[in-house]
Scaffold this motif. Structure first.
Motif, PDB file in Angstrom:
ATOM      1  N   ARG A   1       9.480  -1.815  -0.768  1.00 37.00           N
ATOM      2  CA  ARG A   1       9.812  -1.845   0.646  1.00 37.00           C
ATOM      3  C   ARG A   1       8.274  -1.871   1.202  1.00 37.00           C
ATOM      4  N   PRO A   2       8.248  -1.885   2.488  1.00 35.18           N
ATOM      5  CA  PRO A   2       6.724  -2.294   3.283  1.00 35.18           C
ATOM      6  C   PRO A   2       5.697  -1.283   2.793  1.00 35.18           C
ATOM      7  N   ILE A   3       4.386  -1.664   2.513  1.00 39.39           N
ATOM      8  CA  ILE A   3       3.316  -1.042   1.919  1.00 39.39           C
ATOM      9  C   ILE A   3       2.559  -0.416   3.357  1.00 39.39           C
ATOM     10  N   LYS A   4       1.814   0.446   3.491  1.00 37.38           N
ATOM     11  CA  LYS A   4       0.988   0.784   4.264  1.00 37.38           C
ATOM     12  C   LYS A   4      -0.543   0.601   3.836  1.00 37.38           C
ATOM     13  N   LEU A   5      -1.400   0.077   4.564  1.00 35.91           N
ATOM     14  CA  LEU A   5      -2.753  -0.159   4.303  1.00 35.91           C
ATOM     15  C   LEU A   5      -3.472   0.674   5.298  1.00 35.91           C
ATOM     16  N   VAL A   6      -4.167   1.989   5.086  1.00 33.68           N
ATOM     17  CA  VAL A   6      -4.873   2.668   5.975  1.00 33.68           C
ATOM     18  C   VAL A   6      -6.178   2.366   6.138  1.00 33.68           C
ATOM     19  N   VAL A   7      -6.468   1.840   7.276  1.00 39.80           N
ATOM     20  CA  VAL A   7      -8.070   1.851   7.776  1.00 39.80           C
ATOM     21  C   VAL A   7      -8.333   3.083   8.464  1.00 39.80           C
ATOM     22  N   PRO A   8      -9.243   3.738   7.957  1.00 36.83           N
ATOM     23  CA  PRO A   8      -9.916   5.173   8.661  1.00 36.83           C
ATOM     24  C   PRO A   8     -10.595   4.650   9.980  1.00 36.83           C
ATOM     25  N   PHE A   9     -10.494   3.820  10.633  1.00 36.46           N
ATOM     26  CA  PHE A   9     -11.474   3.496  11.781  1.00 36.46           C
ATOM     27  C   PHE A   9     -10.535   2.760  12.884  1.00 36.46           C
ATOM     28  N   PRO A  10     -10.913   2.594  13.993  1.00 40.65           N
ATOM     29  CA  PRO A  10     -10.050   2.246  15.174  1.00 40.65           C
ATOM     30  C   PRO A  10     -10.127   0.476  14.732  1.00 40.65           C
ATOM     31  N   GLY A  11      -9.033   0.381  15.620  1.00 37.97           N
ATOM     32  CA  GLY A  11      -8.815  -1.357  15.462  1.00 37.97           C
ATOM     33  C   GLY A  11      -9.891  -1.931  16.273  1.00 37.97           C
TER      34      GLY A  11
END
Length: 332
Positions: free
Chosen positions: A38-48
């Motif tokens: 299933r899809p994987i989530k890549l968390v970036v702990p900073f804004p776009g």
């Protein structure tokens, strides 16, 4: 009711535990074999739009193609990256939640906060380094300074009256400026932001007079004449910015503050998934396509194994720990 002797009871218990262990192991092997399903989530702990976000997105795209599943970038900014990092540290270690971050939440945050909601050494598993970049010392164009020496002269005339921004306490940008303040004998007020885009907006609005920023964020505004770049924080000049001196050239011997970015997963993620992610990530980072794309944003591709990232984190904890102690920066 017949009572079993202790020996028989223990044997029965061990047999039952062994059966459970085999069953769990079989389930684990099956889960790893099916990963990713299933899809994987890549968390970036900073804004776009932040520097980690700029690199995370092509990484996510390439990784998704390699794994045959969509990898979605999930921006979770706040507290200098600590909020999103904590979410990944507490996530299920199943290979479906990844972390893409800078060194601050991994290295210096534990040195500067007594209330950190995660332990990066115990709750996160390194996958590998991805990119590195020097920081650029920039000032408002309207400030009227054209060199590091002129900035120091201005700050000495106006101690404590000007502000500088960073992406949070313990970030490379924060520690770089604190080190510069100490060595130059000047004083500026620190104001933390969610990410470099917010620091940039504050500078353009006249609320912030100086900052160490990654070139990818700073240089477009420098080229547009809205900011002025004074120096880079690497020991040697940057090929893409040959006109900028190093702070070492400006009289600050050994001055270095490099920003780097890396991928991690929750601790206890199955080793087979860690190995697969590591191999795919190293292949992506070493590709000409990504290297060229990084160069346009003033980053250098920096591939490593999980062990290489772990050693990098350890070395920087020791280095920045000494600096924090020397500068007497107090934990929160």
């Amino acid at each position: 009711m017949k009572r079993w002797p202790d020996v028989e009871r223990r044997a029965a218990l061990m047999a039952a535990m062994g059966a459970v262990g085999v069953m769990l192991a079989e389930r684990s092997v099956a889960a790893v074999a099916a990963w990713p399903s299933r899809p994987i989530k890549l968390v970036v702990p900073f804004p776009g739009g932040s520097s980690p976000d700029l690199i995370a997105r092509p990484i996510a795209e390439a990784l998704g193609k390699a794994l045959g599943q969509t990898v979605l970038v999930d921006n979770r900014p706040g507290a200098g990256g600590n909020i999103g990092t904590a979410q990944v540290a507490k996530a299920e270690p199943d290979g479906y939640t990844l972390l893409f971050t800078i060194q601050g939440p991994l290295v210096t945050a534990p040195l500067l906060s007594k209330r950190l909601p995660y332990d990066p050494q115990k709750e996160l598993q390194p996958i590998g380094l991805v990119a590195s970049s020097p920081n650029v010392l920039v000032v408002e164009a309207s400030l009227g300074v054209h060199s590091v020496a002129e900035l120091v002269q201005l700050l000495k005339r106006r101690p404590g009256q000007l502000n500088y921004g960073s992406v949070g306490k313990g970030s490379a940008a924060h520690l770089a400026m604190e080190s510069f303040k100490q060595r130059a004998g000047v004083d500026l007020l620190h104001v933390p932001y969610l990410g470099f885009p917010q620091v940039l907006n504050a500078m353009l609005a006249g609320e912030m007079q100086a900052a160490f920023m990654v070139p990818a964020i700073a240089m477009p505004q420098v080229r547009a004449g809205k900011l002025r770049a004074l120096a880079v924080s690497s020991l040697g000049r940057v090929a893409a910015l040959p006109e900028l001196p190093t702070l070492q050239e400006c009289g600050y011997s050994g001055f270095e503050a490099i920003s780097w970015q890396a991928m991690l997963v929750p601790a206890r993620t199955p080793p087979a998934i860690v190995e697969r992610l590591s191999q795919e990530l190293q292949h992506i980072v070493r590709s000409d396509e990504l290297r060229n794309r990084m160069l346009t944003q003033y980053f250098s591709a920096t591939a490593s194994s999980p062990e290489g990232l772990a050693l990098q984190m350890k070395a920087e904890r020791e280095r920045w720990g000494r600096l924090i102690a020397a500068l007497k920066i107090q934990p929160e």
